[in-house]
Design a protein around this motif. Structure first.
Motif, PDB file in Angstrom:
ATOM      1  N   PHE A 193      -0.275  14.409 -14.817  1.00 30.70           N
ATOM      2  CA  PHE A 193       0.867  13.643 -14.293  1.00 30.70           C
ATOM      3  C   PHE A 193       0.536  12.149 -14.226  1.00 30.70           C
ATOM      4  O   PHE A 193       0.570  11.554 -13.146  1.00 30.70           O
ATOM      5  CB  PHE A 193       1.258  14.136 -12.901  1.00 30.70           C
ATOM      6  N   GLN A 218       3.318   9.796 -12.535  1.00 30.93           N
ATOM      7  CA  GLN A 218       3.447   9.948 -11.086  1.00 30.93           C
ATOM      8  C   GLN A 218       2.208   9.434 -10.358  1.00 30.93           C
ATOM      9  O   GLN A 218       2.300   8.784  -9.321  1.00 30.93           O
ATOM     10  CB  GLN A 218       3.640  11.418 -10.710  1.00 30.93           C
ATOM     11  N   ALA A 219       1.013   9.732 -10.901  1.00 31.24           N
ATOM     12  CA  ALA A 219      -0.226   9.396 -10.201  1.00 31.24           C
ATOM     13  C   ALA A 219      -0.433   7.893 -10.104  1.00 31.24           C
ATOM     14  O   ALA A 219      -1.188   7.415  -9.270  1.00 31.24           O
ATOM     15  CB  ALA A 219      -1.411  10.034 -10.907  1.00 31.24           C
ATOM     16  N   GLY A 259       2.040   5.546  -9.590  1.00 33.24           N
ATOM     17  CA  GLY A 259       3.058   4.808  -8.854  1.00 33.24           C
ATOM     18  C   GLY A 259       4.474   4.974  -9.373  1.00 33.24           C
ATOM     19  O   GLY A 259       5.374   4.281  -8.930  1.00 33.24           O
ATOM     20  N   SER A 260       4.695   5.882 -10.320  1.00 32.02           N
ATOM     21  CA  SER A 260       6.048   6.168 -10.829  1.00 32.02           C
ATOM     22  C   SER A 260       6.798   4.886 -11.149  1.00 32.02           C
ATOM     23  O   SER A 260       7.884   4.638 -10.624  1.00 32.02           O
ATOM     24  CB  SER A 260       6.851   6.999  -9.822  1.00 32.02           C
ATOM     25  N   TRP A 278       9.862   5.053  -6.155  1.00 31.23           N
ATOM     26  CA  TRP A 278       9.824   5.440  -4.747  1.00 31.23           C
ATOM     27  C   TRP A 278       9.882   4.280  -3.772  1.00 31.23           C
ATOM     28  O   TRP A 278       9.923   4.494  -2.563  1.00 31.23           O
ATOM     29  CB  TRP A 278       8.565   6.276  -4.458  1.00 31.23           C
ATOM     30  N   VAL A 305      -2.617  18.513  -6.171  1.00 34.76           N
ATOM     31  CA  VAL A 305      -2.042  18.437  -7.513  1.00 34.76           C
ATOM     32  C   VAL A 305      -0.526  18.612  -7.445  1.00 34.76           C
ATOM     33  O   VAL A 305       0.231  17.903  -8.119  1.00 34.76           O
ATOM     34  CB  VAL A 305      -2.696  19.482  -8.439  1.00 34.76           C
ATOM     35  N   VAL A 362       0.939  15.310  -6.352  1.00 28.60           N
ATOM     36  CA  VAL A 362       0.964  14.299  -7.414  1.00 28.60           C
ATOM     37  C   VAL A 362       2.114  14.571  -8.371  1.00 28.60           C
ATOM     38  O   VAL A 362       2.809  13.646  -8.804  1.00 28.60           O
ATOM     39  CB  VAL A 362      -0.376  14.277  -8.190  1.00 28.60           C
ATOM     40  N   SER A 363       2.359  15.838  -8.683  1.00 31.86           N
ATOM     41  CA  SER A 363       3.418  16.146  -9.647  1.00 31.86           C
ATOM     42  C   SER A 363       4.761  15.616  -9.175  1.00 31.86           C
ATOM     43  O   SER A 363       5.647  15.339  -9.975  1.00 31.86           O
ATOM     44  CB  SER A 363       3.494  17.655  -9.874  1.00 31.86           C
ATOM     45  N   GLN A 364       4.918  15.463  -7.858  1.00 39.30           N
ATOM     46  CA  GLN A 364       6.176  14.959  -7.318  1.00 39.30           C
ATOM     47  C   GLN A 364       6.199  13.438  -7.172  1.00 39.30           C
ATOM     48  O   GLN A 364       7.248  12.864  -6.926  1.00 39.30           O
ATOM     49  CB  GLN A 364       6.444  15.596  -5.949  1.00 39.30           C
ATOM     50  N   GLY A 365       5.026  12.793  -7.264  1.00 37.71           N
ATOM     51  CA  GLY A 365       5.034  11.330  -7.185  1.00 37.71           C
ATOM     52  C   GLY A 365       4.093  10.711  -6.172  1.00 37.71           C
ATOM     53  O   GLY A 365       4.144   9.506  -5.934  1.00 37.71           O
ATOM     54  N   VAL A 366       3.227  11.504  -5.551  1.00 45.03           N
ATOM     55  CA  VAL A 366       2.216  10.925  -4.658  1.00 45.03           C
ATOM     56  C   VAL A 366       1.135  10.275  -5.527  1.00 45.03           C
ATOM     57  O   VAL A 366       0.696  10.868  -6.505  1.00 45.03           O
ATOM     58  CB  VAL A 366       1.601  12.005  -3.753  1.00 45.03           C
ATOM     59  N   VAL A 367       0.719   9.046  -5.180  1.00 46.61           N
ATOM     60  CA  VAL A 367      -0.230   8.344  -6.043  1.00 46.61           C
ATOM     61  C   VAL A 367      -1.638   8.923  -5.906  1.00 46.61           C
ATOM     62  O   VAL A 367      -2.012   9.451  -4.843  1.00 46.61           O
ATOM     63  CB  VAL A 367      -0.270   6.825  -5.755  1.00 46.61           C
TER      64      VAL A 367
END
Lengths: 198, 622
Positions: A39, A42-43, A45-46, A59, B191, B194-199
């Motif tokens: 990901f 996402q990892a 900072g999207s 976000w 994990v 993160v897939s949802q958008g946590v850095v």
């Protein structure tokens, strides 16, 4: 007792060092590795991109004051609203006199910005979010601003409503959280629609 | 409670209670040294860890040795956290070049993370380097949670062992909790987040442009670096503008996963899980909330399996769930009805569902569509809450995080309505036994069980017993210590802070709410919770020091008496249940235990609560 403590000292020290390596080094590195492979967007900072150039994050909300844009929630971050480097809520209690005055001022400001839109103001628009970075407003808060933005841009209200709907999400899986409108995406879409706008 | 509230809280309770059964079974296997299935691949690593520690896991310890090992290990951990913060400026992984942290704040944070409290006087993204976050804080998240479990297991063994001096091996309990339970669960959760958008990265903060330039005023600084003031002593303001903004980065997901699962609660960012990078979607919110209570709920089943009577675990879980559901209802209702003063000011507080009732069958699986009603809003008291969570998820989180000794937040408790804020305060003051922290919640509850059995025994005039062990004077003395220590600490520290003058100067809100801020702060630290009425400026030497000692006392002056009870119980013979034995798995006992927990909390704290939230509620509704 003292001799017991002495006997446990060396194992304690060794356990602390080993567990530090395991949970403080290997674990975050493993999560980072998997996250960056599976990901990467996402990892990191999207980030929302305009070509090669980042224009914001999915976000993190941004401050808007121009009547031609939709406004987000009030924000309590310092020194300016929506300062992503220093998240903060207002922490003002429900009977704080300054808080009640601030809310009354916000209600007045919203009515002053659009005198034709009467009636009570959706609570989201006059209360600060927990993070100060809330990227969303409720559908009611967007609907409240449709008239103002349409007037400021000379747009048809129904066309604007369609644009709002395209930036609206329901509850996740239909049951979790709340319905919400993404303010930054909506404003980006507004500007993309009208080239030459500020 | 509207339909949405019932669906979301119902889903949460079903998921929690459903998942607690298999996890409880799994942990019982792990703690017996017989991990099931895939987990067996970790067994060589477990043996390697023992070799590296230089310990023999099969040697059982007396309760005193066990307690000493626990104290020395945690003491060293606290020292390490203190040292790393002080030296932060000279350590690597510090891309924002944060300087070392002040001595009092470092002491407070060290005590806080070593005791599983995770009270935070500082703001994460403006204070802590990535090195401090991972090497100091994340590690304590794991080992303080594992310590909690390691102090529970001897108590359970106390009931099962007969005429034994030994209560288990600390190193083996600590290692198994970390290796088989906390690490795998955290990895999976991290994990998923993160897939949802946590850095999750180690890069410096990213700068992005603002669509609209932010114009603001800030105090003018002179050449000497000091704020310039005018004749009245007010700072002179100058105009400034921001065209871009820094997005904080870092290894957040890995730390958030363990801070939720280990009931630690210390956020990566200042506003904890209200921060969109820490909790971006309703799904991450659901998973993080589930993680708060999951292990504590599952340990009830582990307990039932280990003592050979699963009904005992269910009875305790029933008490926890009942009390939790009651407080949840109160908090949700108070927050949804909102603040009447805002209605008067012209705000619309009504809740309107995004889905028309006739379309309810189509709502499942709807993600993005044009069917959302344009007047939808969650309404209620939205100050300090995030739009994506609304009222229900914020109230659910607040209740869960304070019933467990987690203390993470997804909304600002300081801005809750008075009664909505009373709930998290009271759930902490009950001693963190409603689910509670991992391990420590259940051992706290078992102490309440012991004293309930004792009271029931007094009523019928028989020597009380629980699970075949007689409860005698020594156990009751220790139990009283465990139950009363946090109560005394909370009230004494609150009184001291208020009279010493450091309390009022740290308050953000005036009047009754300011008192609530102080009471909340010391309820939180004296019960190892860690959440805050965050307007309260706790990062001053007085509160850092007093609170640091409160956290250390309430953790270790509870853990050590519990181990002493474990030792005393293990030494006893087991008596077969007789006609006069009180069964401890019946609805009658569930009711007795619930009453005991609530009555102790209420008798101790209602006078204090009357001065804070209750007065404020009356002021609010006038």
């Amino acid at each position: 007792m003292f001799r017991e403590a002495l006997a446990q000292f060396l194992p304690s020290l060794r356990a602390l060092i080993v567990l530090t390596v395991l949970t403080g080094v290997l674990y975050p590195m493993a999560v980072t590795g998997v996250a960056q492979v599976l990901f990467p967007w996402q990892a990191n900072g999207s980030l929302l991109m305009d070509g090669e150039k980042p224009v914001g994050s999915e976000w993190i909300g941004q401050p808007f004051k121009d009547p031609r844009y939709f406004w987000g929630r009030p924000s309590a971050t310092g020194p300016f609203e929506y300062n992503a480097g220093a998240s903060a809520g207002s922490n003002l209690g429900p009977t704080h006199p300054g808080f009640l005055k601030t809310v009354a001022d916000r209600v007045q400001a919203l009515h002053a910005a659009d005198p034709e839109r009467a009636g009570p103001v959706p609570v989201d628009l006059v209360t600060a979010s927990g993070s100060g970075l809330d990227p969303h407003i409720n559908p009611a808060a967007a609907e409240f601003q449709v008239h103002r933005v349409a007037q400021a841009r000379g747009m048809d209200e129904d066309a604007l409503r369609a644009l709002v709907a395209s930036c609206t999400e329901g509850r996740q899986f239909g049951c979790l959280g709340e319905a919400r409108v993404h303010v930054l995406k909506l404003n980006l879409a507004l500007d993309a629609r009208k080239p030459g706008a500020r | 409670m509207n339909a949405n509230a019932l669906i979301q809280t119902g889903l949460y309770l079903v998921a929690l209670l459903g998942l607690s059964v298999p996890l409880g079974w799994y942990m019982a296997r792990v703690f017996a040294g017989n991990p099931p299935g895939l987990a067996r691949i970790l067994m060589p690593l477990e043996r390697l860890l023992y070799r590296l520690f230089g310990v023999r896991p099969e040697t059982d310890m007396t309760w005193k040795t066990y307690a000493v090992a626990m104290l020395v290990f945690n003491g060293l951990g606290a020292l390490a956290v203190y040292a790393i913060q002080r030296l932060q400026g000279n350590l690597p992984l510090n891309p924002q070049a944060f300087p070392g942290v002040s001595p009092d704040s470092s002491f407070n944070t060290a005590a806080s993370f070593a005791t599983n409290t995770n009270w935070q006087g500082y703001g994460g993204e403006t204070t802590m380097s990535y090195f401090s976050q991972t090497i100091a804080l994340s590690v304590q998240n794991f080992v303080s949670a594992a310590t909690g479990m390691a102090c529970l297991l001897p108590l359970i063994r106390g009931f099962t062992r007969k005429t034994s001096e030994q209560i288990g091996n600390f190193w083996s309990d600590l290692t198994r909790s970390t290796l088989y339970v906390l690490l795998p669960l955290s990895f999976v959760l991290a994990v998923a987040l993160v897939s949802q958008g946590v850095v999750q990265n180690f890069t410096p903060y990213r700068t992005v442009p603002l669509m609209e330039t932010a114009r603001y005023e800030m105090p003018k600084t002179g050449d000497d670096g000091k704020t310039v003031v005018d004749e009245q002593g007010n700072p002179k303001m100058e105009k400034a503008e921001a065209k871009e903004v820094a997005l904080p980065m870092g290894p957040a997901a890995s730390q958030i996963a363990i801070k939720q699962l280990g009931t630690n609660g210390g956020g990566f960012f200042n506003v904890n899980s209200a921060h969109p990078f820490e909790n971006p979607t309703p799904l991450t919110n659901f998973l993080e909330m589930l993680a708060i209570l999951l292990i504590s709920a599952a340990l009830c089943h582990t307990f039932g399996i280990m003592v050979g009577d699963r009904r005992q675990g269910w009875a305790i879980l029933a008490v926890m769930t009942l009390v939790f559901a009651g407080f949840l209802f109160l908090c949700c209702a108070a927050e949804q009805s909102g603040n009447p003063r805002l209605s008067e000011a012209g705000a619309d507080l009504a809740a309107r569902d995004p889905y028309a009732p006739e379309r309810i069958s189509e709502r499942w699986g709807t993600r993005q569509n044009g069917e959302i009603r344009p007047n939808a809003q969650s309404g209620g008291n939205m100050e300090g809450k995030e739009t994506r969570f609304g009222i229900v998820d914020s109230a659910l989180w607040a209740t869960a995080t304070t019933c467990a000794s987690n203390g993470s937040v997804n909304a600002m408790h300081d801005s809750f309505t008075p009664l909505g804020g009373l709930v998290p305060m009271l759930t902490m003051q009950l001693g963190e036994v409603i689910f509670g922290g991992v391990g420590c919640g259940l051992y706290g509850m078992l102490i309440f069980v012991i004293s309930t059995v004792f009271i029931a025994g007094l009523m019928v005039g028989r020597t009380p017993e629980y699970l075949g062990k007689k409860i005698e004077a020594y156990e009751m003395k220790m139990a009283a210590l465990v139950i009363l220590t946090p109560c005394v600490l909370t009230l004494a520290c609150t009184a001291l802070a208020l009279t010493a003058g450091a309390g009022p100067s740290s308050m953000l809100n005036p009047g009754a709410h300011g008192f609530s801020e102080v009471l909340y702060a010391y309820s939180s630290m004296s019960n190892n919770n860690g959440s805050a009425f965050a307007g309260f400026n706790a990062n001053v030497p007085f509160h850092n020091t007093l609170g640091g000692f409160a956290m250390l006392i309430s953790r270790f002056w509870l853990a050590v008496p519990v181990l002493a009870i474990a030792g005393a119980l293990a030494r006893k013979k087991s008596v077969p249940p007789g006609a006069g034995t009180l069964p401890t798995h019946t609805p009658l006992f569930v009711a007795l235990l619930t009453a005991k927990v609530l009555v102790v909390g209420a008798l101790t704290f209602i006078p204090a609560l009357a001065l804070g939230p209750i007065v404020e509620h009356l002021q609010m509704i006038r």
